[in-house]
Design a protein around this motif. Structure first.
Motif, PDB file in Angstrom:
ATOM      1  N   GLN A  95       0.821  -1.217   0.000  1.00 14.29           N
ATOM      2  CA  GLN A  95       0.000   0.000   0.000  1.00 14.29           C
ATOM      3  C   GLN A  95       0.849   1.259   0.000  1.00 14.29           C
ATOM      4  N   GLU A  96       1.992   1.200   0.671  1.00 18.37           N
ATOM      5  CA  GLU A  96       2.888   2.358   0.654  1.00 18.37           C
ATOM      6  C   GLU A  96       3.512   2.526  -0.741  1.00 18.37           C
ATOM      7  N   ILE A  97       3.848   1.410  -1.379  1.00 16.12           N
ATOM      8  CA  ILE A  97       4.369   1.482  -2.753  1.00 16.12           C
ATOM      9  C   ILE A  97       3.289   2.078  -3.669  1.00 16.12           C
ATOM     10  N   GLN A  98       2.058   1.632  -3.479  1.00 19.65           N
ATOM     11  CA  GLN A  98       0.937   2.183  -4.234  1.00 19.65           C
ATOM     12  C   GLN A  98       0.854   3.704  -4.069  1.00 19.65           C
ATOM     13  N   LYS A  99       0.919   4.138  -2.817  1.00 20.68           N
ATOM     14  CA  LYS A  99       0.775   5.563  -2.506  1.00 20.68           C
ATOM     15  C   LYS A  99       1.878   6.389  -3.176  1.00 20.68           C
ATOM     16  N   GLN A 100       3.102   5.902  -3.060  1.00 23.08           N
ATOM     17  CA  GLN A 100       4.232   6.655  -3.611  1.00 23.08           C
ATOM     18  C   GLN A 100       4.261   6.597  -5.137  1.00 23.08           C
ATOM     19  N   ALA A 101       3.885   5.451  -5.698  1.00 24.90           N
ATOM     20  CA  ALA A 101       3.855   5.319  -7.165  1.00 24.90           C
ATOM     21  C   ALA A 101       2.814   6.272  -7.741  1.00 24.90           C
ATOM     22  N   HIS A 104       3.940   9.790  -7.821  1.00 21.16           N
ATOM     23  CA  HIS A 104       4.901  10.065  -8.893  1.00 21.16           C
ATOM     24  C   HIS A 104       4.315   9.820 -10.285  1.00 21.16           C
ATOM     25  N   GLY A 105       3.057   9.390 -10.337  1.00 23.38           N
ATOM     26  CA  GLY A 105       2.423   9.144 -11.629  1.00 23.38           C
ATOM     27  C   GLY A 105       3.048   7.985 -12.385  1.00 23.38           C
ATOM     28  N   ILE A 106       3.508   6.965 -11.657  1.00 22.01           N
ATOM     29  CA  ILE A 106       4.127   5.805 -12.302  1.00 22.01           C
ATOM     30  C   ILE A 106       3.446   4.517 -11.820  1.00 22.01           C
ATOM     31  N   THR A 107       3.776   3.411 -12.483  1.00 22.51           N
ATOM     32  CA  THR A 107       3.422   2.112 -11.922  1.00 22.51           C
ATOM     33  C   THR A 107       4.725   1.433 -11.519  1.00 22.51           C
ATOM     34  N   MET A 108       4.676   0.683 -10.442  1.00 20.86           N
ATOM     35  CA  MET A 108       5.889   0.039  -9.917  1.00 20.86           C
ATOM     36  C   MET A 108       5.783  -1.472 -10.084  1.00 20.86           C
ATOM     37  N   ASP A 109       6.841  -2.077 -10.580  1.00 20.27           N
ATOM     38  CA  ASP A 109       6.898  -3.537 -10.701  1.00 20.27           C
ATOM     39  C   ASP A 109       7.448  -4.134  -9.410  1.00 20.27           C
ATOM     40  N   ILE A 110       6.788  -5.177  -8.949  1.00 22.17           N
ATOM     41  CA  ILE A 110       7.225  -5.811  -7.698  1.00 22.17           C
ATOM     42  C   ILE A 110       7.216  -7.335  -7.818  1.00 22.17           C
ATOM     43  N   LEU A 111       7.957  -7.963  -6.920  1.00 21.97           N
ATOM     44  CA  LEU A 111       7.894  -9.409  -6.727  1.00 21.97           C
ATOM     45  C   LEU A 111       7.443  -9.659  -5.288  1.00 21.97           C
ATOM     46  N   ILE A 112       6.821 -10.798  -5.081  1.00 25.55           N
ATOM     47  CA  ILE A 112       6.458 -11.206  -3.728  1.00 25.55           C
ATOM     48  C   ILE A 112       7.586 -12.093  -3.190  1.00 25.55           C
ATOM     49  N   GLN A 113       8.138 -11.720  -2.039  1.00 28.77           N
ATOM     50  CA  GLN A 113       9.191 -12.541  -1.430  1.00 28.77           C
ATOM     51  C   GLN A 113       8.563 -13.649  -0.589  1.00 28.77           C
ATOM     52  N   VAL A 114       8.918 -14.879  -0.917  1.00 26.13           N
ATOM     53  CA  VAL A 114       8.346 -16.046  -0.248  1.00 26.13           C
ATOM     54  C   VAL A 114       9.366 -16.630   0.729  1.00 26.13           C
ATOM     55  N   ASN A 115       8.935 -16.839   1.949  1.00 26.27           N
ATOM     56  CA  ASN A 115       9.802 -17.477   2.944  1.00 26.27           C
ATOM     57  C   ASN A 115       9.493 -18.980   2.937  1.00 26.27           C
ATOM     58  N   ALA A 116       9.929 -19.636   1.863  1.00 28.24           N
ATOM     59  CA  ALA A 116       9.528 -21.029   1.642  1.00 28.24           C
ATOM     60  C   ALA A 116      10.148 -21.986   2.653  1.00 28.24           C
ATOM     61  N   ASN A 140      -6.371  -3.770  -4.778  1.00 26.77           N
ATOM     62  CA  ASN A 140      -6.269  -2.489  -4.075  1.00 26.77           C
ATOM     63  C   ASN A 140      -5.155  -1.552  -4.534  1.00 26.77           C
ATOM     64  N   CYS A 141      -4.266  -2.038  -5.377  1.00 28.25           N
ATOM     65  CA  CYS A 141      -3.100  -1.215  -5.720  1.00 28.25           C
ATOM     66  C   CYS A 141      -2.963  -1.050  -7.232  1.00 28.25           C
ATOM     67  N   PRO A 142      -3.723  -0.122  -7.814  1.00 28.57           N
ATOM     68  CA  PRO A 142      -3.732   0.037  -9.272  1.00 28.57           C
ATOM     69  C   PRO A 142      -2.390   0.466  -9.858  1.00 28.57           C
ATOM     70  N   ASN A 143      -1.488   1.002  -9.050  1.00 30.01           N
ATOM     71  CA  ASN A 143      -0.188   1.425  -9.577  1.00 30.01           C
ATOM     72  C   ASN A 143       0.916   0.405  -9.293  1.00 30.01           C
ATOM     73  N   VAL A 144       0.511  -0.803  -8.940  1.00 31.11           N
ATOM     74  CA  VAL A 144       1.493  -1.849  -8.634  1.00 31.11           C
ATOM     75  C   VAL A 144       1.265  -3.047  -9.554  1.00 31.11           C
ATOM     76  N   ASN A 145       2.331  -3.445 -10.266  1.00 35.94           N
ATOM     77  CA  ASN A 145       2.270  -4.636 -11.127  1.00 35.94           C
ATOM     78  C   ASN A 145       2.976  -5.797 -10.446  1.00 35.94           C
ATOM     79  N   VAL A 146       2.301  -6.937 -10.368  1.00 36.92           N
ATOM     80  CA  VAL A 146       2.904  -8.103  -9.727  1.00 36.92           C
ATOM     81  C   VAL A 146       3.595  -8.945 -10.804  1.00 36.92           C
TER      82      VAL A 146
END
Ligand SMILES: *Cc1c(COP(=O)(O)O)cnc(C)c1O
Length: 220
Positions: A95-101, A104-116, A140-146
């Protein structure tokens, strides 16, 4: 003196087709990093916000990856500097990445870190909660790409000991890549470090994070 160019060539020779090398530059100087860039490195990874900020203006144009634990209050410092955040493991951080992205008018690419491996000392979300987190981010995060998953294996003298974890995360990656959503675009399975990237690639990693095999051992 490490020969960065020769070390890099050795690592590159080992890469399977289509595998992206992220050269992990933590503790190393801008000069060393620029040497690696001159030798062909296109992507670098740092695990601390402060190191990104310290080096950002001194390093030649390159894609920056945030690969370490990211505190929500520091997202604002790197949102316009990094191409991919590998270490998302909570809705609060997303959600914080969403807010900041958005700011800045951008979309941010992210990965999910798994503690396998279920290590208490490691960051990442437990495997059973990954899908729920992905769906919540998509909702919930339109500016975040998974863009995929990231995993840090426990250190093992013999990487065969952690092959099963790599296989487990690869199976999750294959399963979740089938979710149909405009902002779910699985491209990266980020796993494998200097001592285990060959094993990780055999199990399906298409992004490896290699530091000491290129730059030599770290002096903190
Ligand atoms: C330091 C680090 C690496 C690279 O480790 P090496 O053993 O030097 O290759 C990879 N991933 C993460 C998350 C790291 O912190």
């Amino acid at each position: 003196m490490e020969n960065i160019r020769d070390n890099l060539a050795k690592v590159q020779k080992n890469l399977k087709d289509g595998v992206l090398l992220v050269a992990v530059t933590k503790t190393h100087t801008a000069m060393e990093i620029n040497e690696a860039i001159d030798a062909g490195v296109t992507d670098i990874g740092e695990n601390k916000v402060q190191e990104i900020l310290d080096k950002y203006d001194k390093v030649k144009p390159v894609r920056w990856h945030m690969i370490g634990h990211l505190q929500t209050n520091k997202v604002k410092y790197i949102i316009d500097k990094v191409s991919l955040i590998h270490s998302v493991d909570s809705m609060k951080l997303a959600q914080e990445i969403q807010k900041q992205a958005q700011r800045h008018g951008i979309t941010m690419d992210i990965l999910i870190q798994v503690n396998a491996a279920g290590e208490e000392s490691k960051f990442g979300i437990e495997p059973g909660s990954v899908k729920e987190l992905i769906m919540e981010i998509l909702d919930n995060c339109p500016n975040v790409n998974v863009k995929g998953l990231m995993f840090v294996a426990p250190f093992a003298e013999d990487p065969e000991e952690v092959r099963g974890y790599f296989a487990q995360v690869a199976a999750m990656y294959n399963e979740y890549s089938k979710i149909s959503h405009p902002r779910l675009d699985f491209r990266y399975l980020s796993m494998g470090m200097s001592h285990d990237y060959l094993t990780a690639m055999e199990e399906g990693a298409n992004l490896v994070r290699v530091g000491s095999a290129i730059f030599g051992s770290r002096v903190y």
